[in-house]
Design an enzyme around this catalytic site. Structure first.
Site, PDB file in Angstrom:
ATOM      1  N   LYS A   1     -40.968  77.158  28.383  1.00  0.00           N
ATOM      2  CA  LYS A   1     -42.514  76.796  27.716  1.00  0.00           C
ATOM      3  C   LYS A   1     -43.290  77.656  27.597  1.00  0.00           C
ATOM      4  O   LYS A   1     -43.822  78.569  28.533  1.00  0.00           O
ATOM      5  CB  LYS A   1     -42.939  75.435  28.518  1.00  0.00           C
ATOM      6  CG  LYS A   1     -43.384  74.506  27.705  1.00  0.00           C
ATOM      7  CD  LYS A   1     -43.748  73.219  28.513  1.00  0.00           C
ATOM      8  CE  LYS A   1     -44.403  72.210  27.702  1.00  0.00           C
ATOM      9  NZ  LYS A   1     -45.112  71.396  28.605  1.00  0.00           N
TER      10      LYS A   1
HETATM   11  C1  E4P Z   1     -46.038  68.352  27.359  1.00  0.00           C
HETATM   12  O1  E4P Z   1     -45.255  69.507  27.103  1.00  0.00           O
HETATM   13  C2  E4P Z   1     -47.351  68.685  27.914  1.00  0.00           C
HETATM   14  O2  E4P Z   1     -47.261  69.269  28.967  1.00  0.00           O
HETATM   15  C3  E4P Z   1     -47.848  67.113  27.978  1.00  0.00           C
HETATM   16  O3  E4P Z   1     -47.585  66.112  27.166  1.00  0.00           O
HETATM   17  C4  E4P Z   1     -49.632  67.227  28.018  1.00  0.00           C
HETATM   18  O4  E4P Z   1     -49.968  65.985  27.943  1.00  0.00           O
HETATM   19  P1  E4P Z   1     -51.607  65.732  28.397  1.00  0.00           P
HETATM   20  O5  E4P Z   1     -52.314  66.143  27.057  1.00  0.00           O
HETATM   21  O6  E4P Z   1     -51.833  64.436  28.925  1.00  0.00           O
HETATM   22  O7  E4P Z   1     -52.134  66.571  29.518  1.00  0.00           O
END
Ligand code: E4P
Length: 214
Positions: free
Chosen positions: A83
């Site tokens: 990521k």
């Molecule tokens: C996914 O890849 C993200 O890390 C995640 O969905 C972020 O979510 P949040 O906005 O609830 O922290």
């Protein structure tokens, strides 16, 4: 539509995997920090439970360091996806990693143009953050859907992951919009299963069953 679990909690991964509805897992530094466990061991454990892509995020800011960290993370398991946030360095690192055939999930996407650049750089996945866009009075599902339209129109080898999913309605709206993947917290998964009419129906069936001659 594929469903990924958005968590670094091993118990949640185990429980969700038992349901047979989980195609992958996404983590981020915040989710990892919340569990107070070793990062590499956590990713390894998730990969041993779910046979699908498992996103692990880089924490370096410049492209060469991102690539180096990504190569280390990719050694954990073949299913690891790196990521990387959408920045200039992130794009540079993504382009290099895609040449090395290391899959990238380009994250912190908030606009279709960012998704377009991520796909062009060779990202295997792009993650628009639906809930965080809603928080700023933008329509998160609509923006994720616009990202999906662009990716599909030009047939990039990239899948859209609707991320930052806050409730079951987001999942339904993403499914209706034809978005490839949603990544959801465990509590949203539970919310998708639950319906008061199902509970009432089971109660009634069990009550009636007691009066049946057996
Ligand atoms: C996914 O890849 C993200 O890390 C995640 O969905 C972020 O979510 P949040 O906005 O609830 O922290």
């Amino acid at each position: 539509m594929k469903i990924f679990l958005d968590t670094a909690n091993i118990e949640e991964v185990r429980l969700a995997a038992e349901l047979g509805v989980i195609d992958g897992v996404t983590t981020n530094p915040t989710l990892i920090a919340r569990e107070k466990e070793d990062f590499v061991e956590t990713v390894k454990a998730i990969c041993s439970i779910v046979d699908g892509p498992v996103s692990a995020e880089v924490t370096e800011a410049d492209a060469p360091a991102m690539v180096e960290q990504a190569r280390e993370l990719y050694k954990i398991h073949d299913n690891v996806v790196i990521k990387i946030p959408i920045t200039l360095d992130g794009l540079k690192a993504t382009s290099e990693l895609s040449q090395l055939e290391i899959p990238v999930n380009m994250t912190l996407i908030f606009s279709p143009n960012q998704a377009l650049l991520a796909a062009k750089a060779g990202a295997r996945y792009v993650s628009p953050f639906v809930g965080r866009l809603d928080d700023l009075s933008h329509d998160g599902v609509r923006i994720a859907s616009e990202c999906q339209d662009i990716i599909s129109t030009y047939d990039y080898d990239t899948e859209v992951i609707a991320a930052s999913i806050r409730h079951p309605l987001h999942v339904f709206q993403c499914a209706e919009a034809g978005i490839d993947i949603v990544t959801i917290p465990y509590k949203v998964l539970l919310g998708m299963v639950k319906h008061p009419l199902t509970d009432n129906g089971i109660d009634q069936f069990l009550k009636d069953w007691k009066s049946v001659k057996k």
